[in-house]
Design an enzyme around this catalytic site. Structure first.
Site, mmCIF file in Angstrom:
data_model
loop_
_atom_site.group_PDB
_atom_site.id
_atom_site.type_symbol
_atom_site.label_atom_id
_atom_site.label_comp_id
_atom_site.label_asym_id
_atom_site.label_seq_id
_atom_site.Cartn_x
_atom_site.Cartn_y
_atom_site.Cartn_z
ATOM 1 N N LYS A 161 -64.254 59.319 36.333
ATOM 2 C CA LYS A 161 -64.402 60.712 35.926
ATOM 3 C C LYS A 161 -65.232 60.787 34.644
ATOM 4 O O LYS A 161 -64.805 60.310 33.597
ATOM 5 C CB LYS A 161 -63.058 61.396 35.674
ATOM 6 C CG LYS A 161 -63.213 62.931 35.508
ATOM 7 C CD LYS A 161 -62.054 63.563 34.759
ATOM 8 C CE LYS A 161 -62.221 63.497 33.265
ATOM 9 N NZ LYS A 161 -63.305 64.385 32.736
ATOM 10 N N GLU A 164 -59.791 52.297 24.735
ATOM 11 C CA GLU A 164 -60.725 52.202 23.613
ATOM 12 C C GLU A 164 -60.790 53.583 23.000
ATOM 13 O O GLU A 164 -61.339 54.521 23.584
ATOM 14 C CB GLU A 164 -62.094 51.734 24.115
ATOM 15 C CG GLU A 164 -62.995 51.218 22.992
ATOM 16 C CD GLU A 164 -63.933 52.274 22.473
ATOM 17 O OE1 GLU A 164 -63.608 52.875 21.419
ATOM 18 O OE2 GLU A 164 -64.964 52.507 23.094
ATOM 19 N N CYS A 206 -67.441 56.106 18.196
ATOM 20 C CA CYS A 206 -66.063 55.765 17.835
ATOM 21 C C CYS A 206 -66.006 54.707 16.744
ATOM 22 O O CYS A 206 -65.061 54.680 15.944
ATOM 23 C CB CYS A 206 -65.291 55.303 19.074
ATOM 24 S SG CYS A 206 -66.117 53.994 19.995
ATOM 25 N N GLU A 227 -60.755 61.181 11.955
ATOM 26 C CA GLU A 227 -62.045 60.934 12.601
ATOM 27 C C GLU A 227 -62.795 62.252 12.756
ATOM 28 O O GLU A 227 -62.328 63.173 13.419
ATOM 29 C CB GLU A 227 -61.835 60.282 13.964
ATOM 30 C CG GLU A 227 -63.127 59.855 14.625
ATOM 31 C CD GLU A 227 -62.910 59.181 15.958
ATOM 32 O OE1 GLU A 227 -63.678 58.264 16.290
ATOM 33 O OE2 GLU A 227 -61.971 59.578 16.686
#
Length: 500
Positions: free
Chosen positions: A201, A275, A309, A406
Site C-alpha cells: 500500500k 522503520e 526519517c 520530529e
C-alpha cells in the site's frame, strides 16, 4: 481507461543572493512523466481492477496544488482480494529456483534504468522533491536495490540463516510518502528475492510511482499475483496489516502508527519490522573541516525538504567553533534555491502536502514561542503550492519541542556542547535512535563517539549515504528490524524452517 497528461505552470525558482553566477531556469518537461490516467484502480493478480467501493481520493502536485489523478480508496474486500491473489501466487513463486527469481529482479532493475527519466519526473510531480534528487538519487537507488537482491536470490543458503531457509509467505508492506519509489524497492526487492509474494500500500499523497511500477512488473513478465498494489489512506493500511492471512508486515512511517501496528500484532505469529521516525544529531567537533561539515549539515537536513526519517535535524556544535560555524552555515543556506521541483537548479522543492506544511509551521511557531531564535535566508516563495523556507534555530535547549519532536521539514535546531561526553549525552537524549553524524579529523574520536551513540546508523564525515549492501534501521522509538544488506533478508525468511 482515459489518459490525461497534466500540463501546469511551473513555479519560479528562487535565485541565489549575492553569488557570482545568475542561473536561468532549466526545467524538465512534465510530459516526460508519460500519460497520467485521470483515475486508477488497484493492481491485483497482475491486472488493474476497479475497487469494490465507490470512494476515490485525489493526488495533487504539491508545487501547484493541481489535481494529478484520482485513485481508489481500498476497502476490506479489496485487501481480501489482493491477499488472496498473493496467496495463490506464493506456491509457484516460492518453488522457483533462486536463479529464476533473480532473472525477474534483474529485468525489473533494467526496466527501471530504461524508464529512469519518466520515473524521476513522475516522482517529482507527485511528491514535490527536486528533480535533481529523483534523477540522481531516488531512481538509481531503486535500480541498485533490485540488482543487489537479485544477486542474493540464489545464494540464500550462504546468507547466514542456515541451509535452505524458507520464505515467510505473503508480505504486507506499507510505505510512506517521502521516498515513494525507493521505499517500494526497499520492501519489494528482498521479499521477492527470498520467495515471498507481496501486497503493498503506497501513501495516499504519493501513489503514482507505485502504480507505474505495477506497469513495470507486467512489462517484466512477473507472474500474476506476485506483486499486488492496493491504494488508499490509513484505513486501507490498517485493513492490510491486520489481515489474518498475512505472514509478514513491513511498515515505514510514523512512530504512533508503528506502535499501533505492534500492539495489533502482539501475540500473533505475524512477523513485523518497523522503520519509524527519528531526531538525529549531527555532531561537529572543533577540529572538523568547516566547509565539508557545512555541506554535510545542509545535505543532512535540507535534502528532500527535510522529509527524511534519518534527517540530521539537531546540530550539536562545539562551543569553541560555534560562531565561525554558524556564520559559514548561514552563508551556505543563503545560496539554496527554493522553487520549481522540475527545475534542475532547485535545491529545495515543495512540501509534500498542506497537512505536512501545517505541522512544520506549528512546530516552528512553538520554537519561537519557547524562546529560540529563528533565522531563514531571504527568498521569495511561489504564490501557489506548499512551501517553507530553510530555517535555522539557535538558542535551543533540550526542553524545546523543536529539539524533541520530529518536524519532518527543512528546519534545523542548533545546540552546543563543550566535551565529547556532553555531546554523546545530548545526542542520546531523545526517544528516537535511527541515525547520527560525526564530524572530526580524528579517527579515534569517531570510533569513541560512534560506540556510545544509540543510533542504528552512524555516519562519519558524511551524511545521508546509502548502499543496498549496508543495513539500515533504528532502535527505541525508531523501530526494529533492518532493511538493506544481508540483514534485510532475515525479515522475509522463516529461519526455523529446515528441510530434513
Amino acid at each position: 481507461m482515459a489518459k490525461n497528461t497534466k500540463k501546469t505552470d511551473a513555479p519560479v525558482a528562487q535565485a541565489p543572493r549575492g553569488g557570482l553566477f545568475t542561473y536561468a531556469p532549466a526545467p524538465e518537461s512534465p510530459a516526460a512523466a508519460g500519460d497520467i490516467a485521470t483515475s486508477y484502480g488497484h493492481f491485483i493478480g497482475g491486472e488493474f481492477v476497479d475497487s469494490s467501493g465507490s470512494e476515490a481520493l485525489k493526488t495533487v502536485n504539491p508545487a501547484t496544488e493541481q489535481v494529478l489523478a484520482e485513485f481508489a480508496q481500498g476497502t476490506g474486500e479489496d485487501v481480501d482480494r489482493a491477499v488472496a491473489a498473493a496467496r495463490r501466487a506464493f506456491a509457484d513463486w516460492s518453488a522457483l529456483p533462486g536463479s529464476e527469481r533473480a532473472k525477474y529482479l534483474f529485468r525489473i532493475a533494467r526496466i527501471v534504468q530504461e524508464r529512469s527519466r519518466e520515473l524521476a519526473v513522475l516522482e517529482s510531480i507527485d511528491n514535490g522533491k527536486p528533480i535533481r534528487e529523483t534523477r540522481d538519487f531516488d531512481v538509481p537507488m531503486v535500480a541498485a536495490w533490485f540488482f543487489y537482491y537479485a544477486g542474493w536470490a540464489d545464494k540464500l543458503d550462504y546468507a547466514g540463516y542456515g541451509p535452505n531457509p524458507k520464505p515467510v509467505g505473503v508480505a504486507a508492506q506499507v510505505i510512506p510518502w517521502n521516498f515513494p519509489l525507493m521505499m517500494l524497492a526497499w520492501k519489494i526487492a528482498p521479499a521477492l528475492a527470498t520467495g515471498n509474494t507481496v501486497v503493498l500500500k503506497p501513501a495516499e499523497t504519493t501513489p503514482l510511482t507505485a502504480l507505474r511500477f505495477a506497469e513495470i512488473c507486467r512489462q517484466a513478465g512477473l507472474p500474476k499475483g506476485v506483486v499486488n498494489i492496493v491504494t488508499g489512506d490509513g484505513r486501507t493500511g490498517a485493513a492490510l496489516t491486520a489481515h489474518p492471512d498475512v505472514d509478514k508486515v513491513a511498515f515505514t512511517g510514523s512512530t504512533p502508527v508503528g506502535r499501533s501496528i505492534a500492539r495489533q500484532l502482539a501475540g500473533t505469529r505475524t512477523k513485523l519490522s518497523l522503520e519509524l521516525g527519528g531526531k538525529a544529531a549531527n555532531i561537529v567537533f572543533d577540529d572538523a573541516p568547516i566547509d565539508q561539515a557545512v555541506e554535510g549539515i545542509v545535505n543532512g537536513i535540507f535534502f528532500n525538504q527535510g522529509h527524511v526519517c534519518c534527517a540530521g535535524s539537531r546540530l550539536l556544535v562545539q562551543e569553541s567553533v560555534q560562531d565561525e560555524f554558524l556564520e559559514a552555515l548561514k552563508r551556505r543556506m543563503s545560496t539554496l534555491r527554493v522553487g520549481d521541483p522540475l527545475d534542475k537548479n532547485t535545491d529545495i522543492g515543495a512540501i509534500n502536502s498542506s497537512a505536512q506544511l501545517s505541522r512544520i509551521t506549528e512546530l516552528t511557531d512553538a520554537g519561537e514561542a519557547e524562546g529560540a531564535e529563528r533565522w531563514s535566508p531571504s527568498c521569495d516563495l511561489p504564490g501557489t503550492g506548499y512551501w517553507f523556507r530553510p530555517t535555522l534555530f539557535t538558542g535551543v535547549s533540550q526542553a524545546h519541542r523543536i529539539a524533541r519532536e520530529e518536524i519532518f521539514g527543512p528546519v534545523l535546531s542548533v545546540l552546543t556542547f563543550r566535551t565529547p561526553a556532553e555531546a554523546v549525552e545530548k545526542a542520546n537524549n531523545t526517544p528516537y535512535g535511527l541515525s547520527a553524524g560525526i564530524w572530526t579529523e580524528k579517527g579515534s574520536r569517531i570510533l569513541w563517539t560512534a560506540s556510545r551513540l544509540k543510533a542504528g546508523v552512524v555516519w562519519a564525515n558524511t551524511f545521508n549515504k546509502f548502499d543496498p549492501a549496508s543495513p539500515f534501521g533504528g532502535y527505541k522509538e525508531s523501530g526494529y528490524g533492518r532493511e538493506g544488506g544481508r540483514h534485510g533478508l532475515e525479515p522475509y525468511l522463516n529461519v526455523e524452517a529446515r528441510d530434513v
